[in-house]
Design an enzyme around this catalytic site. Structure first.
Site, mmCIF file in Angstrom:
data_model
loop_
_atom_site.group_PDB
_atom_site.id
_atom_site.type_symbol
_atom_site.label_atom_id
_atom_site.label_comp_id
_atom_site.label_asym_id
_atom_site.label_seq_id
_atom_site.Cartn_x
_atom_site.Cartn_y
_atom_site.Cartn_z
ATOM 1 N N ASP A 176 32.125 36.622 24.790
ATOM 2 C CA ASP A 176 33.002 35.942 24.096
ATOM 3 C C ASP A 176 32.177 34.265 24.924
ATOM 4 O O ASP A 176 32.552 33.525 24.271
ATOM 5 C CB ASP A 176 34.629 35.475 25.588
ATOM 6 C CG ASP A 176 35.397 36.469 24.691
ATOM 7 O OD1 ASP A 176 34.922 36.865 24.402
ATOM 8 O OD2 ASP A 176 36.709 36.098 24.707
ATOM 9 N N ARG B 258 39.096 32.590 42.051
ATOM 10 C CA ARG B 258 39.522 31.681 40.406
ATOM 11 C C ARG B 258 39.175 30.174 41.126
ATOM 12 O O ARG B 258 38.449 29.995 41.124
ATOM 13 C CB ARG B 258 40.552 31.692 39.621
ATOM 14 C CG ARG B 258 40.742 32.502 39.244
ATOM 15 C CD ARG B 258 40.050 32.423 38.250
ATOM 16 N NE ARG B 258 40.011 33.922 37.312
ATOM 17 C CZ ARG B 258 38.846 35.102 37.389
ATOM 18 N NH1 ARG B 258 37.854 34.655 38.741
ATOM 19 N NH2 ARG B 258 39.431 36.023 36.975
ATOM 20 N N ASP C 219 44.755 32.212 34.315
ATOM 21 C CA ASP C 219 43.131 32.351 34.577
ATOM 22 C C ASP C 219 42.824 30.804 34.148
ATOM 23 O O ASP C 219 42.790 30.084 34.551
ATOM 24 C CB ASP C 219 42.490 33.516 33.929
ATOM 25 C CG ASP C 219 42.422 34.891 35.406
ATOM 26 O OD1 ASP C 219 43.210 33.763 36.115
ATOM 27 O OD2 ASP C 219 41.220 35.439 34.675
ATOM 28 N N SER D 235 40.820 44.970 29.171
ATOM 29 C CA SER D 235 39.961 44.788 29.694
ATOM 30 C C SER D 235 40.124 44.232 31.093
ATOM 31 O O SER D 235 41.385 44.698 32.264
ATOM 32 C CB SER D 235 40.587 43.003 29.306
ATOM 33 O OG SER D 235 41.821 42.007 30.379
#
Lengths: 410, 410, 410, 410
Positions: free
Chosen positions: A14, A93, A122, A178
């Site tokens: 990605d 994050r 996210d 994922s």
């Protein structure tokens, strides 16, 4: 305006496509790779970024700062989302976003970009952190960009684009879901795991051994706390000791993982109004959370604990939703810091086949201390004081009884 | 006024001495033995009460009501004290007190009495319940009574009195700590356990096998919930199924205990301002608590969960402190009942060597339902909606950044 | 052990009798008179203490410290009990107790004593403060002392004792209720006011004129805040300005009282489980509370306000109940202090016949600032962002609708 | 799909243009006019809707339902936003949206539309209610619609369009700000009021006389409550009495407005992350809010009040943000309803020149009741019980003192 963009780059399909796509759009792309403890060949990622068109690559080792400035403060506050999730992705994050904004500042980039999707948490966490740290920053979020979405409807288009532009695609891991990996945890979600009734098999897990395969003998450790922060971990069986923050946390991961500790399968509520099923492995964090709760049990005042627990729930929600950098987080942490001033002591723990249990604990800032106990006996309450205490607590209840019965009898 | 007293009687040394002492004081003593699931030879206790001077004995089987009206409501509310204790003793107190007051009413007794000490929680729980249910009741609590305390300074005086009055004393169990046993749990505390650093040995435990000695193969069960209440438990390995409330809970205790589940060692805050170390075994309750949390994860609205969690903490404190029968408990339970209207579904669980983990779950009142998901796709949000959502959430953060920086720059 | 006792002395009948009674019991009595702004002839009180047998008298002017360390912090936190009471008595108690303990320490006194009754809040506030500041202190509280209660059943015995020992008794004020007066407020309660339905007449009030008799023209003032604390008050009509904390607060009392502001008649819940009706006059405090709320409205972040409001309720309860000196109060104030860092600005107010209203306000730490507004326009959200924001907030509601209807349809 | 749209129509410029614009787009427009008590010539509005192209017009009198199902429940919960705003606009939105969705259902319309702007709260409140009540509904919100925004940049384009299509435009009111009027309140905001420092003049107000011009003699009324709902209002001066819900509330508005009661000027936090200044007039609501608080003071249990107050803050936020129809609102109202079961009694009030004050109150479900008081004296606590109560409450504080001093001394 500068046409530079700092892209949070992983080396995967990605963000590689995204890098090239941004580059073809005329942006100068600065690739930024955050090392927060995930399993990765960072030199390979660096090389791939350059080959895919990045003008510069920053590979940043954030591991120690992740432990001292993010993990330990969150665990000091007993942060846990919806009673179970230790926030492994959410805590990583803000540090990733913060360094990204710092690089944008130092490189004079007007844009930042990330590859998070448009239905997840996210994207929110990254972008709220970006805006909080630099309100003037421009964010390019391809999975919410109508141009990008027109070009790329799904994986087939990404693969075709990669083939066309010579972007190397790793052989599939064969994992039909994922993952997000860092020092604190690894998460597994989506794909076959989307069905909440599906029983996840052993092949899902990677940071912990199966409890069934873990050693048949318990491991005993102790953790020492100072002001709510772990400052030492000791293996009570072999005497090994760690004191440096990153080493302490890494060692907790090691013994936790080896004993099958920290697996969690739950359905949680995303900020984006939908529910999602996640499977998490948080070996060291699971041990640390319990040990911290336990040392607080002996060292924290009751009423402070009541108030702190109320705030912890809110604070956990803030972390989960992406408000790490916010005035309300500063507000809550001021109180949390105050609450930890006396949270000192040592907790002994047993690790065994997926379970952590407390064996005992000692704290010098505790009611159990010898000195205080004797004081209590001399100057303290005697048993008859309880009578007045109960009587006065009962007044309201007696009144309520009288009133309720009268009302019913009306 | 009547000279009758209803005494909560266990058959042990303390309450036997108390029975005789009250009798010698001129009271007509009605002994009341509550069967809440503890290990006991109730016929022997009945006989001993009569021999010690009771005019009447009531042995009351409260087990089913304990499950349906106390355990299940508390677990429906996710009641858990200080993050860990499942309130096994606290939940049993109100039902014991309630039946005692009912007997006092039907027997025309003006007094009730209990043997709980003056430094613990139980005295508060019993007496607050008495007063709440009958504000006119008179309570005789010997361990806060100056006459009784003058006569009995400790165990030696109790033994001497027993010998003098022919009260049979069981051979010591050899346990140097005290216990409270009921259907929900057994607690172990005081004595050698008072030192919070002391590592409790295997000999302490009685309701659970040691995780080390539990079966090497997991047990798989499923629990079905309706309105937040377990209505069926099924062993996924052998197909055994229970649906009757008491049988459901008893079976959870059985499989939990056999797999070493539900041990807890913690330091907690008593209502009476001091800290105390308790060791608890709550096999079935530990399974039920997790399963209920999990079915809520899939079936409960996010914001309801936030509010309910805030109230659960308060409700747990009320139960712990003895306010089961109180206007604030009624207030909280009205909301809890509302929150459980959609909490239906089935949770699959694995029990293994002290650990319970969730394998999967299904709920028809859930976002995961086929029908809703398709609706969501058609009429729901598209990914670009997230952009507006994030931008608007960021406004405050951008403002705070601007203001804070201006203030610093002053 | 020392036989010295520091007595909180008012010069009134009760504490004069108490002084003499303690003295006759063999104590050396040190009289302590706290000047917290009440109307009093302190020299007369000093003289009377000596005449009644005190070995020493301390008359302590605590007014400035009362304003800076107690009133301003409490108002910074928006402390208000049960939605209405500005805690005028409760805030004065900790400072009185603190100085009393300091005198006991410096004089080597092992005892402190006060004249508060056994059914009120003040006994709790004084004694909790004493114990918190010096756990070894011995407290003599005559209205809970069985010896004292035997000697003095009520006012007649006090008067007889006074006559016998030559204690001068002031002519009755004719007020058939009791009062507590200090810089922050005066309270009126008990006696004829005990009937909650009784309409209190104008003769009750002393710190405020009747709204009916207040000036027919409004008074306009402005208050400037820095970090949530008032640092300047200005009369917008005549230009008078005060900046010194005590002068600021005294002037607010003056203009508030002259305009009939700050009267309150309410039934409140005492810590001691019973309800009581109080009538309060808090002229300056009422103005300050509103002005502070208003400056926060413009300068405080929304989410910080939500959290702070939740804590304010708890903090007010702590102050009311006597927990000013407690770990939980320190915990809460850490957060409150943080919340006030940006609370700067000026509020314009109108005072008229019992009412205070806001005319306008300015703050440089606010979203309304020119500089920020322009930033917002450029980089900020556009109206279409609201669509995504609403859609995403609606997801849960849509799901709930679908699920509820399905459940009903079952 | 049906091309019918139900438009919330006011007869003003914006919604008239919108009506015509939708009609020109090919929609069949059903105009819906909600009468929630605003000043309006509804027949003129009906006529104008038809002339502007509506296929049908619904003028719906919602006033009584507004009082019984929205205003009274909200006031029963003491709903008040950010400590001051009585939610006059917010409470009216759900009832307007609910009837709109009902009309859409009965008329088979797939669309609803409203004229609220894209930066305000009302768009959120309308649309969340629409989606909650009918997840399949399509919403046309022109001020977030890019087509509409392209055509209409501001008032000049609206006026030009109106002229072009023969839509009559009322002569300007000369008011340089916007208003929302209903039975509960009128709001004034934006325009010249946007500057938060601007002192609003008397010309702003319309539902209340100026306090300066209000009668020089107070008005005395009493309000009777049953289960927290006002069931009777009586003028104590002239004996007038109202019992029907709409009449009760209308009369409170009348006497409140005549005495200048209910004006409020504040800066509040919108759900859409920005701050806004609003001026409100809520005459009847201001009286009712205080009276309800007061009757609760005497009739509500202390701990229920603590919990309810915590929930009221949250509930007020939900109403403000548009979550009236939501699972969390149902959850909270279940508890609120429970809390009001004993809230019965009468409050006497004085209204005078902008102020409301309580004169006295009576409740039969109260601690002040004769019968209970005597019970308390016989069976209740004596003053010495307070000693034990205080001692036990002090234990934690003594421990904290000891521990803190030890820590400092380290």
């Amino acid at each position: 305006m500068s046409n530079k963009v700092v892209l949070a780059y992983s080396g995967g399909l990605d963000t590689s496509v995204l890098l090239k796509w941004l580059s073809l759009k005329g942006f100068e792309v600065i690739a930024y790779v955050a090392d927060v403890g995930q399993e990765e060949d960072f030199e390979a990622v660096r090389k791939k970024a350059i080959e895919t068109g990045a003008s510069k690559v920053f590979v940043e080792d954030l591991k120690r700062e992740f432990v001292t400035d993010y993990i330990f403060p969150a665990f000091k506050a007993n942060a846990i989302y919806e009673g179970r999730y230790l926030l492994g992705t959410a805590i990583a994050r803000p540090i990733i976003a913060k360094r990204q904004i710092e690089i944008a500042d130092s490189e004079g980039a007007a844009y930042v970009s990330h590859g998070a999707t448009g239905k997840g948490n996210d994207q929110v966490r990254f972008e709220l952190a970006y805006y909080a740290l630099n309100p003037e920053i421009k964010v390019i979020a391809p999975w919410k960009d109508s141009d990008f979405l027109r070009d790329f409807k799904g994986r087939p288009e990404l693969l075709a684009f990669a083939a066309e532009h010579g972007i190397e695609v790793k052989a599939s891991t064969g994992k039909s879901f994922s993952e997000d990996d860092n020092l604190l945890h690894i998460s597994h979600e989506s794909g076959i795991l989307e069905d909440p009734a599906y029983h996840a098999g052993e092949e899902i897990y990677s940071k912990t051994v199966s409890p069934e395969l873990a050693p048949d003998t318990p491991t005993r450790i102790s953790i020492e706390f100072k002001d709510g922060i772990p400052i030492r971990v000791t293996n009570l069986d072999d005497g090994r000791e760690e004191r440096e923050p990153l080493a302490v946390f890494t060692y907790l991961n090691e013994v936790g993982g080896a004993n099958g500790i920290g697996r969690l399968d739950m359905v949680e509520n995303r900020f984006i109004g939908i529910k999602s099923r996640g499977i998490y492995e948080t070996p060291g964090g699971t041990i640390l959370h319990l040990a911290h709760r336990d040392i607080e049990g002996i060292a924290m005042d009751r009423e402070v604990m009541r108030l702190r627990d109320m705030l912890s729930a809110k604070l956990s929600e803030l972390i989960y939703n992406g408000f790490w950098f916010s005035p309300e987080m500063e507000f809550l942490m001021a109180a949390v810091d105050k609450s930890q001033e006396l949270i000192d002591g040592v907790v002994d723990l047993k690790l065994f086949k997926g379970g952590v249990s407390v064996l005992g604990r000692v704290s010098h800032s505790s009611l159990y201390d010898q000195e205080f106990s004797s004081m209590e006996i001399e100057g303290g309450f005697d048993q008859t004081d309880s009578q007045g205490f109960i009587k006065i607590n009962a007044i309201r209840l007696m009144a309520h009884h009288a009133i309720s019965h009268r009302k019913v009898g009306e």
